[in-house]
Design an enzyme around this catalytic site. Structure first.
Site, mmCIF file in Angstrom:
data_model
loop_
_atom_site.group_PDB
_atom_site.id
_atom_site.type_symbol
_atom_site.label_atom_id
_atom_site.label_comp_id
_atom_site.label_asym_id
_atom_site.label_seq_id
_atom_site.Cartn_x
_atom_site.Cartn_y
_atom_site.Cartn_z
ATOM 1 N N PHE A 7 129.677 -4.794 91.214
ATOM 2 C CA PHE A 7 130.123 -3.475 91.661
ATOM 3 C C PHE A 7 129.240 -2.442 90.966
ATOM 4 O O PHE A 7 129.337 -2.261 89.753
ATOM 5 C CB PHE A 7 131.599 -3.314 91.260
ATOM 6 C CG PHE A 7 132.278 -2.076 91.747
ATOM 7 C CD1 PHE A 7 132.737 -1.973 93.050
ATOM 8 C CD2 PHE A 7 132.525 -1.017 90.881
ATOM 9 C CE1 PHE A 7 133.420 -0.839 93.489
ATOM 10 C CE2 PHE A 7 133.198 0.118 91.302
ATOM 11 C CZ PHE A 7 133.644 0.211 92.618
ATOM 12 N N ALA A 8 128.350 -1.792 91.716
ATOM 13 C CA ALA A 8 127.353 -0.897 91.124
ATOM 14 C C ALA A 8 127.703 0.549 91.422
ATOM 15 O O ALA A 8 127.266 1.124 92.423
ATOM 16 C CB ALA A 8 125.953 -1.235 91.644
ATOM 17 N N PRO A 22 123.856 6.703 84.438
ATOM 18 C CA PRO A 22 123.736 7.297 83.101
ATOM 19 C C PRO A 22 124.487 8.610 82.939
ATOM 20 O O PRO A 22 125.024 8.897 81.872
ATOM 21 C CB PRO A 22 122.217 7.500 82.959
ATOM 22 C CG PRO A 22 121.617 6.430 83.808
ATOM 23 C CD PRO A 22 122.543 6.295 84.980
ATOM 24 N N TRP A 51 125.642 0.092 83.070
ATOM 25 C CA TRP A 51 126.926 -0.539 82.757
ATOM 26 C C TRP A 51 127.395 -1.429 83.913
ATOM 27 O O TRP A 51 128.588 -1.506 84.206
ATOM 28 C CB TRP A 51 128.009 0.497 82.426
ATOM 29 C CG TRP A 51 127.649 1.408 81.300
ATOM 30 C CD1 TRP A 51 127.374 2.736 81.384
ATOM 31 C CD2 TRP A 51 127.500 1.044 79.920
ATOM 32 N NE1 TRP A 51 127.065 3.231 80.144
ATOM 33 C CE2 TRP A 51 127.134 2.211 79.224
ATOM 34 C CE3 TRP A 51 127.643 -0.148 79.206
ATOM 35 C CZ2 TRP A 51 126.898 2.222 77.849
ATOM 36 C CZ3 TRP A 51 127.411 -0.145 77.846
ATOM 37 C CH2 TRP A 51 127.040 1.033 77.175
ATOM 38 N N ILE A 52 126.462 -2.119 84.545
ATOM 39 C CA ILE A 52 126.808 -2.950 85.699
ATOM 40 C C ILE A 52 127.088 -4.378 85.236
ATOM 41 O O ILE A 52 126.183 -5.109 84.836
ATOM 42 C CB ILE A 52 125.680 -2.933 86.751
ATOM 43 C CG1 ILE A 52 125.312 -1.486 87.116
ATOM 44 C CG2 ILE A 52 126.106 -3.734 87.970
ATOM 45 C CD1 ILE A 52 126.481 -0.647 87.594
ATOM 46 N N ASP A 86 141.668 1.037 92.551
ATOM 47 C CA ASP A 86 143.130 1.076 92.510
ATOM 48 C C ASP A 86 143.720 -0.326 92.562
ATOM 49 O O ASP A 86 144.741 -0.608 91.934
ATOM 50 C CB ASP A 86 143.681 1.916 93.664
ATOM 51 C CG ASP A 86 143.697 3.405 93.342
ATOM 52 O OD1 ASP A 86 143.500 3.754 92.162
ATOM 53 O OD2 ASP A 86 143.905 4.211 94.263
ATOM 54 N N GLY A 125 144.855 -11.962 57.206
ATOM 55 C CA GLY A 125 144.065 -11.526 56.070
ATOM 56 C C GLY A 125 142.580 -11.690 56.350
ATOM 57 O O GLY A 125 142.106 -11.432 57.464
ATOM 58 N N GLU A 152 136.804 0.891 83.965
ATOM 59 C CA GLU A 152 137.671 1.183 85.111
ATOM 60 C C GLU A 152 138.636 2.330 84.819
ATOM 61 O O GLU A 152 139.794 2.330 85.238
ATOM 62 C CB GLU A 152 138.435 -0.074 85.555
ATOM 63 C CG GLU A 152 137.515 -1.097 86.204
ATOM 64 C CD GLU A 152 138.255 -2.138 87.004
ATOM 65 O OE1 GLU A 152 139.267 -1.800 87.632
ATOM 66 O OE2 GLU A 152 137.803 -3.289 87.000
#
Length: 399
Positions: A139-140, A144, A172-173, A254, A354, A378
């Site tokens: 999904f592109a 920037p 960010w693809i 959505d 810990g 998203e």
């Protein structure tokens, strides 16, 4: 990151938002995960993702990512995408291994626009292969200078005879450099804002499309930037009507945004499970860690946060699936609540370990890294708050 076989169905499966088919799906997938996801070799990240997509396809789970068609010709499980099934699958996979969840989620998001708006020819060309795991989608949308503000995107698609010519960049693809095809959103009208965006299917080998650079993040998965330089695609590659790409992107998000919340719940449940196992075994000062009231109080908070998130998430999915109405506010609430509370649950579980909790290879260390990005992608938490407030204020807007 694996779990022991479940002795009895978890209580949340009995919630009224789910039906018997969803309950069977959850139990069958959990058993499959225990058999197929104990050891994932992530030395070569792209190879690992391809192997996971292939395994998920062979297992039949990717059929839930795509629509079936009126004769089942497109390979999907049902005529429409079922949000509750997507949520159950992502929650279950995330509880077992984040990369398996990623592989499933990106098959859905990467091809979702084709399921929603593709022509029969487009669906036939891509969806059966997505369901089999033989083609990987992406999904592109992000750029920037256009992340949360999608209407600001500048990647252009100019008509030229029987083609469109794409120029610009995406970043960010997820599955960038790995995908076999990209659903790309580009501007087809210069000054029309969100109303001047269209969507296109661009095959990975198309001339003019290149992977600009790979992006490394704290929870490793294939992520890259793309560049389009006079990238020519036929008009038949447009998804849906011209200039309707923004609406298509929002429809797709959505559907899959609720599943992001479900993945966060899966991470939180795993953290809770690891914390309970550790606290009931770790002895200190003559008793177990679980005997301390502070530990018990932490588990009370964690269990409540998980149930709150799950109720919001499956309500949002039910609204879309059963009531057949927009679930914008419900989905935003679920995404915000589930990702934020999962971060807190994982942090508290890690604290119980810990120093061991921050040791590379510990499940909590991995979960701590895995959850962080879900509060951003998203739609970041801050954006979800704006969406919720906008929906709340709608009835009071002047007419």
């Amino acid at each position: 990151m694996t779990t022991q076989h479940t002795q009895s169905p978890p209580a949340w499966l009995e919630w009224p938002f789910l039906d018997d088919g969803h309950r069977r799906l959850a139990m069958e997938l959990d058993a499959w995960c225990q058999d197929h996801l104990p050891h994932i070799d992530e030395t070569d990240l792209r190879a690992a993702c391809r192997a996971l997509v292939s395994a998920l396809g062979q297992g039949g789970w990717l059929r839930y990512c795509v629509v079936a068609g009126d004769k089942g010709q497109f390979g999907g499980h049902a005529a429409e995408l079922d949000s509750r099934s997507l949520c159950i699958i992502r929650e279950t996979l995330a509880r077992h291994h984040a990369l398996a969840d990623f592989a499933f989620a990106m098959q859905g998001l990467g091809s979702g626009t084709i399921s929603l708006a593709g022509s029969d020819a487009q669906k036939a060309a891509y969806l059966p292969a997505v369901a089999r795991g033989t083609k990987i989608g992406a999904f592109a949308l992000s750029e920037p200078d256009a992340g949360s503000d999608v209407a600001a995107l500048s990647c252009r698609a100019e008509a030229d005879g029987d083609d469109y010519v794409l120029n610009g960049s995406k970043t960010w693809i997820s599955n960038g450099g790995l995908a076999d095809f990209y659903c790309v959103f580009a501007r087809t009208q210069a000054d029309a804002g969100s109303r001047g965006i269209s969507a296109f299917i661009v095959d990975a080998g198309t001339a003019g499309l290149s992977v600009d650079d790979s992006i490394s993040v704290i929870s490793p998965h294939p992520l890259a930037s793309l560049r389009f330089e006079n990238c020519r695609v036929p008009r038949s590659c447009m998804l849906g009507p011209p200039d309707q790409g923004f609406k298509l992107a929002m429809r797709s998000l959505d559907i899959f945004r609720a599943s992001v919340a479900a993945a966060a719940i899966g991470f939180a449940r795993r953290a809770m499970q690891e914390g309970l196992q550790h606290a009931t075994r770790r002895r200190m000062f003559g008793q177990t860690l679980a005997d301390f009231q502070l530990t018990q109080a932490a588990f009370g908070d964690m269990a409540t946060a998980i149930d709150q998130s799950a109720l919001l998430t499956y309500r949002a999915a039910w609204v879309r699936d059963v009531q057949k109405r927009a679930s914008t506010a419900e989905t935003a609430m679920a995404k915000m609540a589930a990702t934020e509370s999962a971060q807190q649950v994982i942090d508290r579980a890690l604290q119980m370990f810990g120093g061991k909790g921050v040791t590379v290879g510990n499940p909590l260390e991995r979960l701590y890294r895995d959850i962080r990005s879900l509060r951003i992608y998203e739609g970041a938490t801050e954006v979800q708050k704006l969406i919720i407030s906008r929906e709340v204020l709608k009835p009071f807007a002047p007419h």
